[in-house]
Design an enzyme around this catalytic site. Structure first.
Site, PDB file in Angstrom:
ATOM      1  N   LYS A  60       5.065  18.585  26.613  1.00 28.54           N
ATOM      2  CA  LYS A  60       4.676  18.656  25.084  1.00 28.54           C
ATOM      3  C   LYS A  60       3.160  18.630  24.858  1.00 28.54           C
ATOM      4  O   LYS A  60       2.422  18.312  25.707  1.00 28.54           O
ATOM      5  CB  LYS A  60       5.460  17.547  24.535  1.00 28.54           C
ATOM      6  CG  LYS A  60       6.913  17.636  23.858  1.00 28.54           C
ATOM      7  CD  LYS A  60       7.238  16.558  23.061  1.00 28.54           C
ATOM      8  CE  LYS A  60       8.629  16.764  22.567  1.00 28.54           C
ATOM      9  NZ  LYS A  60       9.262  15.778  21.647  1.00 28.54           N
ATOM     10  N   SER A 111       7.252  11.799  11.891  1.00 28.44           N
ATOM     11  CA  SER A 111       5.757  12.105  12.444  1.00 28.44           C
ATOM     12  C   SER A 111       5.141  13.736  11.974  1.00 28.44           C
ATOM     13  O   SER A 111       4.247  13.867  11.645  1.00 28.44           O
ATOM     14  CB  SER A 111       5.582  12.099  13.995  1.00 28.44           C
ATOM     15  OG  SER A 111       6.143  10.734  14.295  1.00 28.44           O
ATOM     16  N   HIS A 117       8.815   3.682  11.718  1.00 30.16           N
ATOM     17  CA  HIS A 117       8.852   3.244  13.237  1.00 30.16           C
ATOM     18  C   HIS A 117       8.332   1.827  13.108  1.00 30.16           C
ATOM     19  O   HIS A 117       9.190   0.806  13.869  1.00 30.16           O
ATOM     20  CB  HIS A 117       7.922   4.008  13.989  1.00 30.16           C
ATOM     21  CG  HIS A 117       8.103   5.323  14.438  1.00 30.16           C
ATOM     22  ND1 HIS A 117       7.136   6.486  14.307  1.00 30.16           N
ATOM     23  CD2 HIS A 117       9.186   6.069  15.034  1.00 30.16           C
ATOM     24  CE1 HIS A 117       7.633   7.366  14.605  1.00 30.16           C
ATOM     25  NE2 HIS A 117       9.026   7.416  15.340  1.00 30.16           N
ATOM     26  N   ARG A 160      17.754   7.592  10.597  1.00 28.99           N
ATOM     27  CA  ARG A 160      17.284   7.846   9.065  1.00 28.99           C
ATOM     28  C   ARG A 160      18.620   8.503   8.348  1.00 28.99           C
ATOM     29  O   ARG A 160      19.016   7.880   7.386  1.00 28.99           O
ATOM     30  CB  ARG A 160      15.859   8.733   9.197  1.00 28.99           C
ATOM     31  CG  ARG A 160      14.768   8.134   9.468  1.00 28.99           C
ATOM     32  CD  ARG A 160      13.700   9.024  10.079  1.00 28.99           C
ATOM     33  NE  ARG A 160      14.282  10.101  10.982  1.00 28.99           N
ATOM     34  CZ  ARG A 160      13.529  11.176  11.471  1.00 28.99           C
ATOM     35  NH1 ARG A 160      12.434  11.374  11.026  1.00 28.99           N
ATOM     36  NH2 ARG A 160      14.032  11.897  12.164  1.00 28.99           N
TER      37      ARG A 160
HETATM   38  O1  PNS Z   1      10.668  10.012  19.465  1.00 30.82           O
HETATM   39  P1  PNS Z   1      11.550  10.894  19.862  1.00 30.82           P
HETATM   40  O2  PNS Z   1      10.886  12.204  20.286  1.00 30.82           O
HETATM   41  O3  PNS Z   1      12.636  11.283  19.227  1.00 30.82           O
HETATM   42  O4  PNS Z   1      11.935  10.146  21.111  1.00 30.82           O
HETATM   43  C1  PNS Z   1      12.943  10.640  22.233  1.00 30.82           C
HETATM   44  C2  PNS Z   1      12.736   9.929  23.562  1.00 30.82           C
HETATM   45  C3  PNS Z   1      11.343   9.619  24.141  1.00 30.82           C
HETATM   46  C4  PNS Z   1      13.559   8.492  23.460  1.00 30.82           C
HETATM   47  C5  PNS Z   1      13.868  10.715  24.636  1.00 30.82           C
HETATM   48  O5  PNS Z   1      13.398  12.110  24.680  1.00 30.82           O
HETATM   49  C6  PNS Z   1      13.760  10.276  25.910  1.00 30.82           C
HETATM   50  O6  PNS Z   1      14.342   9.160  26.225  1.00 30.82           O
HETATM   51  N1  PNS Z   1      13.158  10.822  26.790  1.00 30.82           N
HETATM   52  C7  PNS Z   1      13.043  10.275  28.461  1.00 30.82           C
HETATM   53  C8  PNS Z   1      13.975  11.252  29.267  1.00 30.82           C
HETATM   54  C9  PNS Z   1      15.207  10.674  29.234  1.00 30.82           C
HETATM   55  O7  PNS Z   1      15.465   9.560  29.514  1.00 30.82           O
HETATM   56  N2  PNS Z   1      16.289  11.746  29.169  1.00 30.82           N
HETATM   57  C10 PNS Z   1      17.683  11.327  29.246  1.00 30.82           C
HETATM   58  C11 PNS Z   1      18.160  10.882  27.678  1.00 30.82           C
HETATM   59  S1  PNS Z   1      18.389  12.114  26.516  1.00 30.82           S
END
Ligand code: PNS
Length: 161
Positions: free
Chosen positions: A40, A127, A16, A89
């Protein structure tokens, strides 16, 4: 141009951090946005994750760290950001990331998702891997920033005592 780098960051890894450092060279400002997701059960609280990221990005003058709830595009609009930055990745990331980018595009036409390929040495890193290694007492100092390694070791020592 402001870019949002959204994620769970539970915890932030060197992968990250690599994306943040390289993204910071491409965009005027980067806002690292930690998702506060009540569904979560993260290892670290949102506040702790923000604190950890602030500490390991303090050398980067155009990086700010914040948390958010709700839709990423709403948060991006609120901060006049035109880009959502994500790291890629391996091929298996691509499917989920592409789906997310398309979904976000339907929610906000003006916001673009930009992908950066993760540096090869971190392409295996996640992570969850870090947490699994630490849980069984393995070394993680080559995988996460120093302050985060310290917090993780402390967490598992406390939870096992
Ligand atoms: O680190 P991660 O868990 O892969 O990040 C995922 C994240 C936080 C970018 C994604 O879950 C997100 O954008 N969540 C907020 C809700 C949202 O906007 N959902 C619509 C797009 S899928």
């Amino acid at each position: 141009m402001i870019a949002i780098y959204p994620g769970s960051f539970d915890p932030i890894t060197l992968g990250h951090l690599d994306i943040i450092e390289r993204g910071g060279k491409l965009f005027e400002h980067i806002i690292v946005a930690v998702l506060c997701n009540p569904n979560k059960h993260p290892l670290f609280s949102t506040e702790k994750r923000v604190e950890q990221i602030r500490e390991c990005t303090q050398h980067l003058t155009n990086v700010r760290v914040d948390s958010f709830t709700g839709l990423t595009v709403d948060y991006a609009r609120l901060h006049s950001a035109g880009v959502l930055l994500r790291g890629l990745r391996v091929l298996s990331d691509f499917e989920k990331e592409l789906q997310m980018a398309h979904t976000n595009k339907t929610l906000s036409e003006e916001i673009e998702t930009v992908f950066l390929a993760t540096t090869t040495e971190y392409s295996f890193l996640s992570s969850s891997t870090v947490k699994e290694i630490a849980q069984f007492g393995g070394p993680i100092s080559h995988l996460v920033p120093g302050n985060v390694a310290r917090d993780i070791y402390w967490y598992y020592r406390e939870s096992q005592s």
